[in-house]
Enzyme design. Structure first.
Site, mmCIF file in Angstrom:
data_model
loop_
_atom_site.group_PDB
_atom_site.id
_atom_site.type_symbol
_atom_site.label_atom_id
_atom_site.label_comp_id
_atom_site.label_asym_id
_atom_site.label_seq_id
_atom_site.Cartn_x
_atom_site.Cartn_y
_atom_site.Cartn_z
ATOM 1 N N GLU A 33 0.621 -1.495 0.369
ATOM 2 C CA GLU A 33 -0.103 -0.151 -0.034
ATOM 3 C C GLU A 33 0.744 1.259 0.115
ATOM 4 O O GLU A 33 1.994 1.316 0.244
ATOM 5 C CB GLU A 33 -1.057 0.119 1.310
ATOM 6 C CG GLU A 33 -1.877 0.070 1.527
ATOM 7 C CD GLU A 33 -3.060 -0.344 0.069
ATOM 8 O OE1 GLU A 33 -3.553 -0.573 -1.070
ATOM 9 O OE2 GLU A 33 -3.637 -1.501 0.486
ATOM 10 N N HIS A 34 0.382 2.288 -1.227
ATOM 11 C CA HIS A 34 1.292 3.439 -0.723
ATOM 12 C C HIS A 34 2.775 2.884 -1.281
ATOM 13 O O HIS A 34 3.512 3.673 -1.107
ATOM 14 C CB HIS A 34 1.269 4.398 0.539
ATOM 15 C CG HIS A 34 -0.303 5.148 0.819
ATOM 16 N ND1 HIS A 34 -0.664 6.567 -0.068
ATOM 17 C CD2 HIS A 34 -0.779 4.624 1.581
ATOM 18 C CE1 HIS A 34 -1.363 6.862 0.801
ATOM 19 N NE2 HIS A 34 -1.412 5.939 1.307
ATOM 20 N N ASP A 36 2.653 1.703 -4.770
ATOM 21 C CA ASP A 36 2.580 2.166 -6.863
ATOM 22 C C ASP A 36 3.196 3.511 -6.947
ATOM 23 O O ASP A 36 4.279 3.521 -7.811
ATOM 24 C CB ASP A 36 1.016 1.773 -6.929
ATOM 25 C CG ASP A 36 1.090 3.218 -6.431
ATOM 26 O OD1 ASP A 36 1.014 3.367 -5.423
ATOM 27 O OD2 ASP A 36 -0.679 2.759 -6.978
ATOM 28 N N GLY A 120 -17.435 3.591 -2.960
ATOM 29 C CA GLY A 120 -16.502 4.222 -1.384
ATOM 30 C C GLY A 120 -16.122 3.191 -0.851
ATOM 31 O O GLY A 120 -15.420 3.434 0.073
ATOM 32 N N ALA A 121 -16.093 1.882 -1.326
ATOM 33 C CA ALA A 121 -15.867 1.215 0.152
ATOM 34 C C ALA A 121 -13.896 1.006 -0.251
ATOM 35 O O ALA A 121 -13.455 -0.248 -0.119
ATOM 36 C CB ALA A 121 -16.304 -0.624 0.253
ATOM 37 N N SER A 124 -12.325 -0.444 -5.795
ATOM 38 C CA SER A 124 -12.385 0.362 -7.358
ATOM 39 C C SER A 124 -13.407 -0.147 -8.553
ATOM 40 O O SER A 124 -13.256 -0.641 -9.053
ATOM 41 C CB SER A 124 -11.557 -0.331 -8.074
ATOM 42 O OG SER A 124 -10.406 0.727 -8.283
ATOM 43 N N GLU A 158 -9.502 8.119 -16.111
ATOM 44 C CA GLU A 158 -9.702 8.562 -15.223
ATOM 45 C C GLU A 158 -8.969 9.855 -14.822
ATOM 46 O O GLU A 158 -9.118 11.386 -14.331
ATOM 47 C CB GLU A 158 -9.210 7.451 -13.989
ATOM 48 C CG GLU A 158 -9.072 6.166 -13.376
ATOM 49 C CD GLU A 158 -10.573 6.071 -11.977
ATOM 50 O OE1 GLU A 158 -11.257 7.562 -11.778
ATOM 51 O OE2 GLU A 158 -11.111 5.300 -12.540
ATOM 52 N N ASP A 170 -5.969 -0.424 -10.464
ATOM 53 C CA ASP A 170 -6.714 -0.860 -10.202
ATOM 54 C C ASP A 170 -7.571 -1.431 -11.597
ATOM 55 O O ASP A 170 -7.942 -2.374 -11.426
ATOM 56 C CB ASP A 170 -7.303 0.194 -9.510
ATOM 57 C CG ASP A 170 -7.468 0.711 -8.662
ATOM 58 O OD1 ASP A 170 -6.594 -0.030 -7.610
ATOM 59 O OD2 ASP A 170 -8.017 2.089 -7.930
ATOM 60 N N TYR A 220 -1.842 12.629 0.697
ATOM 61 C CA TYR A 220 -1.834 11.745 -0.084
ATOM 62 C C TYR A 220 -0.313 12.790 -0.802
ATOM 63 O O TYR A 220 0.774 12.215 -0.487
ATOM 64 C CB TYR A 220 -3.194 11.459 -1.372
ATOM 65 C CG TYR A 220 -2.194 10.641 -2.388
ATOM 66 C CD1 TYR A 220 -2.221 9.428 -2.665
ATOM 67 C CD2 TYR A 220 -1.709 10.872 -3.777
ATOM 68 C CE1 TYR A 220 -1.826 8.497 -3.212
ATOM 69 C CE2 TYR A 220 -1.481 10.463 -4.725
ATOM 70 C CZ TYR A 220 -1.926 9.505 -5.183
ATOM 71 O OH TYR A 220 -1.066 8.499 -6.112
#
Length: 382
Positions: A33-34, A36, A120-121, A124, A158, A170, A220
């Site tokens: 996580e974090h 990429d 929102g969970a 993706s 996106e 994703d 972020y």
């Protein structure tokens, strides 16, 4: 929603014509996580929840789309000036435009779609939607676009039409997903490898706090800047270091007095997380889910204390998991709300879920949502 239900709604909307039906999944990320944007590894898997769309070319110059879950319609053309107003329709429009920019010919179509990826969970839903239409148009029009480019079409949608500067994970997971396997993707080289994920005797379950703290986007950007600053400082001594994933703890300690304490903490987390992904890869090849779980807890601790992207609600659920002897638990996704992902032994599952719901409600006034997930196949025609 089933294929038959989607076809029925399509026929009601569009004069009884028979459509083709496509689906793409949402995803979870087991660990990494974090990482990429630091050129390191991510470890996603496609899940048994996603988007499903019925589609048929209509011989006009307008796309006519209906979002079943929202009960909303949109109609738009295929040139840049035709961008729709509806937020959800921008995803469909963006995919068409990105295919056209790459030299593909897109014909206007009628479509209806629905999904069971919770919005929102952190699973993706947007990537699932993009991948469904990118895969469908490529298939129906015989465009010959390879799977990597399909994922990039979703990512570019996106960036250029939704305004989210996301990484590739994703869309990659949604297109490349494989039942019973997680995918280790090296975000620096784009090399990937499938690893078996068949945790017999365990369940994979997400607990959604249903909270999203406002910090997310500014925090972020600040963390990304911290990591880039450290990598730049290290590369003065070690020119081979382009991203933090190239650095070791020894290299980080060498520059400790040249960077802020905050940058040091953020960077320590990323370097350790890179190693954890490698450890989990090895554990999965051995079928050693206890080690996988231990690494998940270590990631949670790092995200909470070093990267500081957890929040009180997520830490609370992580503590309950520990108390119940859950094999592994951590915050999943960017942080500041959303879900914990938990690897739970079958025999502990019922008591853990019941207790997590009860204690969370007593403390925060609402129960967390519970999503059981199974690792499944990627984008496909039904």
């Amino acid at each position: 929603m089933t294929k038959e239900q989607v076809i029925k709604i399509f026929k009601e909307k569009f004069n009884n014509e028979n459509p083709e039906v496509y689906t793409s999944p949402g995803r979870v990320n087991l660990i990494g996580e974090h990482t990429d944007y630091n050129g390191s590894f991510v470890f996603p898997g496609a899940i048994d929840k996603g988007m499903i769309a019925a589609i048929r070319f209509n011989g006009t110059d307008k796309i006519r789309a209906y979002a079943i879950d929202l009960d909303e319609s949109s109609e738009f053309g295929l040139i840049e000036e035709d961008a729709p107003n509806e937020g959800w329709a921008k995803y469909l429009f963006g995919v068409c435009r990105e295919i056209i920019k790459r030299g593909g010919t897109v014909k206007a179509f009628d479509t209806v779609f629905a999904g069971d990826v919770p919005l929102g969970a952190g699973m993706s839903s947007s990537a699932a939607l993009e991948s469904t239409y990118a895969f469908a148009l490529n298939d129906l029009l015989n465009l010959g676009i390879d799977k990597f480019e399909l994922a990039r079409i979703g990512q570019s949608t996106e960036h250029n039409y939704v305004g989210v500067k996301c990484g590739i994970m994703d869309q990659f997971a949604s297109i490349f997903g494989k039942e019973g396997h997680l995918i280790r993707l090296d975000t620096k080289t784009m090399e990937y490898e499938y690893f078996p994920f068949n945790p017999k005797g365990y369940k994979l379950v997400l607990l959604d706090t249903l909270v999203k703290h406002e910090l997310a986007s500014s925090a972020y950007n600040a963390r990304r800047a911290s990591c880039e600053n450290t990598a730049a400082t290290i590369s003065k001594l070690h020119p081979e270091v382009k991203f933090l994933r190239d650095a070791s703890m020894d290299m980080l300690n060498e520059v400790k007095d040249q960077i802020s304490e905050e940058d040091y903490m953020r960077s320590k987390y990323v370097i350790e997380e890179t190693q954890r992904v490698i450890d989990v890869s090895n554990a999965l090849q051995q079928g050693d889910y206890e080690t996988v779980g231990q690494k998940m807890y270590e990631t949670h601790h790092g995200m909470s204390k070093l990267y500081e992207v957890s929040c009180e609600e997520l830490d609370f659920l992580n503590d309950i998991a520990k108390e119940h002897g859950v094999t592994g638990s951590r915050v999943m996704g960017g942080g500041f709300g959303g879900c914990t992902i938990n690897l739970v032994k079958d025999e502990l599952y019922d008591s853990f879920i019941a207790d997590a719901k009860k204690q969370f409600k007593e403390k925060y006034g609402h129960e967390p949502k519970v999503y059981d997930v199974v690792i499944s196949d990627g984008a496909r025609k039904l």
